[in-house]
Design a protein around this motif. Structure first.
Motif, PDB file in Angstrom:
ATOM      1  N   ILE A 270       4.025  -7.268   6.164  1.00 37.58           N
ATOM      2  CA  ILE A 270       3.421  -6.139   5.455  1.00 37.58           C
ATOM      3  C   ILE A 270       2.680  -5.280   6.474  1.00 37.58           C
ATOM      4  O   ILE A 270       1.941  -5.800   7.322  1.00 37.58           O
ATOM      5  N   LEU A 271       2.884  -3.978   6.379  1.00 38.13           N
ATOM      6  CA  LEU A 271       2.131  -3.025   7.184  1.00 38.13           C
ATOM      7  C   LEU A 271       1.140  -2.356   6.243  1.00 38.13           C
ATOM      8  O   LEU A 271       1.530  -1.692   5.283  1.00 38.13           O
ATOM      9  N   LEU A 272      -0.142  -2.551   6.536  1.00 34.88           N
ATOM     10  CA  LEU A 272      -1.195  -2.126   5.618  1.00 34.88           C
ATOM     11  C   LEU A 272      -2.110  -1.119   6.305  1.00 34.88           C
ATOM     12  O   LEU A 272      -2.578  -1.355   7.428  1.00 34.88           O
ATOM     13  N   GLY A 273      -2.367   0.010   5.639  1.00 31.47           N
ATOM     14  CA  GLY A 273      -3.235   1.031   6.221  1.00 31.47           C
ATOM     15  C   GLY A 273      -3.809   1.951   5.169  1.00 31.47           C
ATOM     16  O   GLY A 273      -3.587   1.769   3.972  1.00 31.47           O
ATOM     17  N   ALA A 274      -4.557   2.942   5.611  1.00 33.27           N
ATOM     18  CA  ALA A 274      -5.167   3.917   4.711  1.00 33.27           C
ATOM     19  C   ALA A 274      -4.096   4.780   4.043  1.00 33.27           C
ATOM     20  O   ALA A 274      -2.956   4.856   4.512  1.00 33.27           O
ATOM     21  N   LYS A 275      -4.484   5.435   2.956  1.00 32.65           N
ATOM     22  CA  LYS A 275      -3.534   6.313   2.267  1.00 32.65           C
ATOM     23  C   LYS A 275      -3.039   7.415   3.194  1.00 32.65           C
ATOM     24  O   LYS A 275      -1.869   7.815   3.133  1.00 32.65           O
ATOM     25  N   ALA A 276      -3.922   7.888   4.058  1.00 26.70           N
ATOM     26  CA  ALA A 276      -3.540   8.942   4.994  1.00 26.70           C
ATOM     27  C   ALA A 276      -2.559   8.445   6.044  1.00 26.70           C
ATOM     28  O   ALA A 276      -1.869   9.240   6.688  1.00 26.70           O
ATOM     29  N   ALA A 277      -2.481   7.123   6.224  1.00 28.54           N
ATOM     30  CA  ALA A 277      -1.574   6.551   7.223  1.00 28.54           C
ATOM     31  C   ALA A 277      -0.156   6.412   6.695  1.00 28.54           C
ATOM     32  O   ALA A 277       0.771   6.120   7.467  1.00 28.54           O
ATOM     33  N   ASP A 278       0.042   6.650   5.400  1.00 34.34           N
ATOM     34  CA  ASP A 278       1.358   6.475   4.796  1.00 34.34           C
ATOM     35  C   ASP A 278       2.398   7.411   5.404  1.00 34.34           C
ATOM     36  O   ASP A 278       3.577   7.076   5.482  1.00 34.34           O
ATOM     37  N   GLN A 279       1.978   8.587   5.843  1.00 31.34           N
ATOM     38  CA  GLN A 279       2.879   9.547   6.481  1.00 31.34           C
ATOM     39  C   GLN A 279       2.498   9.757   7.944  1.00 31.34           C
ATOM     40  O   GLN A 279       2.790  10.796   8.520  1.00 31.34           O
ATOM     41  N   ALA A 280       1.861   8.745   8.536  1.00 34.63           N
ATOM     42  CA  ALA A 280       1.416   8.891   9.928  1.00 34.63           C
ATOM     43  C   ALA A 280       1.606   7.579  10.692  1.00 34.63           C
ATOM     44  O   ALA A 280       2.688   7.304  11.215  1.00 34.63           O
ATOM     45  N   ALA A 281       0.568   6.752  10.766  1.00 36.66           N
ATOM     46  CA  ALA A 281       0.620   5.537  11.585  1.00 36.66           C
ATOM     47  C   ALA A 281       1.597   4.493  11.050  1.00 36.66           C
ATOM     48  O   ALA A 281       2.281   3.819  11.828  1.00 36.66           O
ATOM     49  N   LEU A 282       1.672   4.336   9.750  1.00 34.31           N
ATOM     50  CA  LEU A 282       2.529   3.291   9.179  1.00 34.31           C
ATOM     51  C   LEU A 282       4.014   3.511   9.487  1.00 34.31           C
ATOM     52  O   LEU A 282       4.703   2.562   9.882  1.00 34.31           O
ATOM     53  N   PRO A 283       4.567   4.713   9.313  1.00 36.06           N
ATOM     54  CA  PRO A 283       5.982   4.913   9.675  1.00 36.06           C
ATOM     55  C   PRO A 283       6.248   4.673  11.159  1.00 36.06           C
ATOM     56  O   PRO A 283       7.319   4.168  11.523  1.00 36.06           O
ATOM     57  N   VAL A 284       5.279   5.016  12.015  1.00 31.01           N
ATOM     58  CA  VAL A 284       5.464   4.792  13.451  1.00 31.01           C
ATOM     59  C   VAL A 284       5.522   3.294  13.740  1.00 31.01           C
ATOM     60  O   VAL A 284       6.414   2.821  14.471  1.00 31.01           O
ATOM     61  N   LEU A 285       4.605   2.517  13.173  1.00 31.71           N
ATOM     62  CA  LEU A 285       4.619   1.067  13.378  1.00 31.71           C
ATOM     63  C   LEU A 285       5.839   0.425  12.735  1.00 31.71           C
ATOM     64  O   LEU A 285       6.370  -0.582  13.245  1.00 31.71           O
ATOM     65  N   ASN A 286       6.328   1.020  11.670  1.00 28.61           N
ATOM     66  CA  ASN A 286       7.484   0.459  10.972  1.00 28.61           C
ATOM     67  C   ASN A 286       8.755   0.505  11.822  1.00 28.61           C
ATOM     68  O   ASN A 286       9.706  -0.243  11.568  1.00 28.61           O
ATOM     69  N   THR A 287       8.799   1.372  12.830  1.00 32.69           N
ATOM     70  CA  THR A 287       9.962   1.391  13.726  1.00 32.69           C
ATOM     71  C   THR A 287      10.048   0.115  14.557  1.00 32.69           C
ATOM     72  O   THR A 287      11.111  -0.189  15.109  1.00 32.69           O
ATOM     73  N   GLN A 288       8.956  -0.638  14.627  1.00 32.78           N
ATOM     74  CA  GLN A 288       8.917  -1.857  15.445  1.00 32.78           C
ATOM     75  C   GLN A 288       9.238  -3.117  14.640  1.00 32.78           C
ATOM     76  O   GLN A 288       9.485  -4.178  15.236  1.00 32.78           O
ATOM     77  N   LEU A 289       9.243  -3.008  13.315  1.00 34.33           N
ATOM     78  CA  LEU A 289       9.509  -4.182  12.483  1.00 34.33           C
ATOM     79  C   LEU A 289      10.356  -3.761  11.279  1.00 34.33           C
ATOM     80  O   LEU A 289       9.840  -3.287  10.265  1.00 34.33           O
ATOM     81  N   ALA A 290      11.651  -3.949  11.398  1.00 26.21           N
ATOM     82  CA  ALA A 290      12.563  -3.585  10.306  1.00 26.21           C
ATOM     83  C   ALA A 290      12.352  -4.501   9.111  1.00 26.21           C
ATOM     84  O   ALA A 290      12.169  -5.711   9.258  1.00 26.21           O
ATOM     85  N   GLY A 291      12.383  -3.934   7.928  1.00 28.31           N
ATOM     86  CA  GLY A 291      12.258  -4.719   6.701  1.00 28.31           C
ATOM     87  C   GLY A 291      10.836  -4.978   6.264  1.00 28.31           C
ATOM     88  O   GLY A 291      10.623  -5.652   5.253  1.00 28.31           O
ATOM     89  N   ALA A 292       9.855  -4.449   6.979  1.00 22.37           N
ATOM     90  CA  ALA A 292       8.461  -4.660   6.583  1.00 22.37           C
ATOM     91  C   ALA A 292       8.121  -3.800   5.373  1.00 22.37           C
ATOM     92  O   ALA A 292       8.673  -2.715   5.175  1.00 22.37           O
ATOM     93  N   GLN A 293       7.185  -4.287   4.575  1.00 28.36           N
ATOM     94  CA  GLN A 293       6.733  -3.550   3.395  1.00 28.36           C
ATOM     95  C   GLN A 293       5.508  -2.715   3.754  1.00 28.36           C
ATOM     96  O   GLN A 293       4.576  -3.207   4.384  1.00 28.36           O
ATOM     97  N   LEU A 294       5.513  -1.448   3.347  1.00 22.41           N
ATOM     98  CA  LEU A 294       4.390  -0.561   3.633  1.00 22.41           C
ATOM     99  C   LEU A 294       3.462  -0.483   2.432  1.00 22.41           C
ATOM    100  O   LEU A 294       3.908  -0.245   1.302  1.00 22.41           O
ATOM    101  N   LYS A 295       2.169  -0.709   2.668  1.00 25.23           N
ATOM    102  CA  LYS A 295       1.179  -0.655   1.600  1.00 25.23           C
ATOM    103  C   LYS A 295      -0.066   0.082   2.109  1.00 25.23           C
ATOM    104  O   LYS A 295      -0.310   0.148   3.314  1.00 25.23           O
ATOM    105  N   THR A 296      -0.824   0.636   1.166  1.00 24.59           N
ATOM    106  CA  THR A 296      -2.058   1.340   1.533  1.00 24.59           C
ATOM    107  C   THR A 296      -3.259   0.717   0.818  1.00 24.59           C
ATOM    108  O   THR A 296      -3.115   0.069  -0.227  1.00 24.59           O
TER     109      THR A 296
END
Length: 218
Positions: A145-171
């Motif tokens: 699970i990649l967990l971050g602030a609501k503002a990170a949903d279109q910022a830091a989380l997508p960038v980190l998601n390139t490093q772990l395929a299949g991870a779930q994004l949550k805020t």
């Protein structure tokens, strides 16, 4: 001079019956009027032809406005999506601007530190490293699970998601958008291969340009 002799005849003609000699008027004025009308007509035709040529070479005001309106209406959904992706890409942070907290929610020991070290090599900043909180410990079935602030949903989380395929994004309600958590799940095997992660990051931060909407002269 007889009273029946028309004035101006000098007594040369006499009216002897019911037929009268025809008196012709001078045609000079008629010719002058005809020439004037013809000249005005020719000048008018030349002026009209000139305006037509100007419209042909400039496109004409009405035609130009119509073309612009038509071009504006030809923007496709693909072009709009590409423009939106480009706008998002312009605001994405670089890996060096993102701090990742790595937490292990699996029974395997040392997994959090190993993952954190690899992310550090790839340019990310590393924050806290350890076991996951009780709410997640041994409760994450997927890769993570990649967990971050609501503002990170279109910022830091997508960038980190390139490093772990299949991870779930949550805020959540955290304040800092550049600090995110990576909670390793029981389905985790390894981070995405670096070359594949780099390609995914390039696509994310440098999307394809918007397709041309039309070949018309807009």
């Amino acid at each position: 001079m007889s009273m029946l002799t028309p004035p101006g005849m000098g007594g040369q003609y006499r009216i002897t019956g019911d037929k009268y000699p025809r008196m012709r008027r001078r045609s000079g004025r008629r010719k002058f009027a005809f020439v004037g009308v013809a000249s005005v007509t020719v000048l008018g035709l030349i002026g009209w032809g000139s305006l037509q040529l100007i419209d042909i070479y400039t496109g004409g005001g009405e035609a130009s406005a119509s073309t612009k309106a038509d071009c504006a209406s030809k923007i496709t959904p693909e072009a709009k999506a590409a423009a939106a992706a480009a706008a998002v890409a312009a605001t994405l942070p670089k890996p060096g601007q993102i701090t990742v907290n790595v937490f292990n929610a699996t029974p395997r020991s040392g997994l959090a530190k190993q993952t954190a070290d690899e992310l550090k090599k790839r340019g990310f900043k590393i924050g806290d490293v350890g076991n996951a909180a009780t709410a997640y410990d041994k409760k994450v079935a997927g890769a993570g699970i990649l967990l971050g602030a609501k503002a990170a949903d279109q910022a830091a989380l997508p960038v980190l998601n390139t490093q772990l395929a299949g991870a779930q994004l949550k805020t959540d309600g955290r304040a800092r958008a550049t600090t995110v958590d990576l909670i390793i799940g029981t389905g985790f095997k390894a981070l995405t291969k670096k070359e594949d992660a780099d390609k995914a990051l390039t696509v994310l931060t440098q999307p394809k340009p918007a397709p041309s909407a039309s070949k018309k002269h807009c």
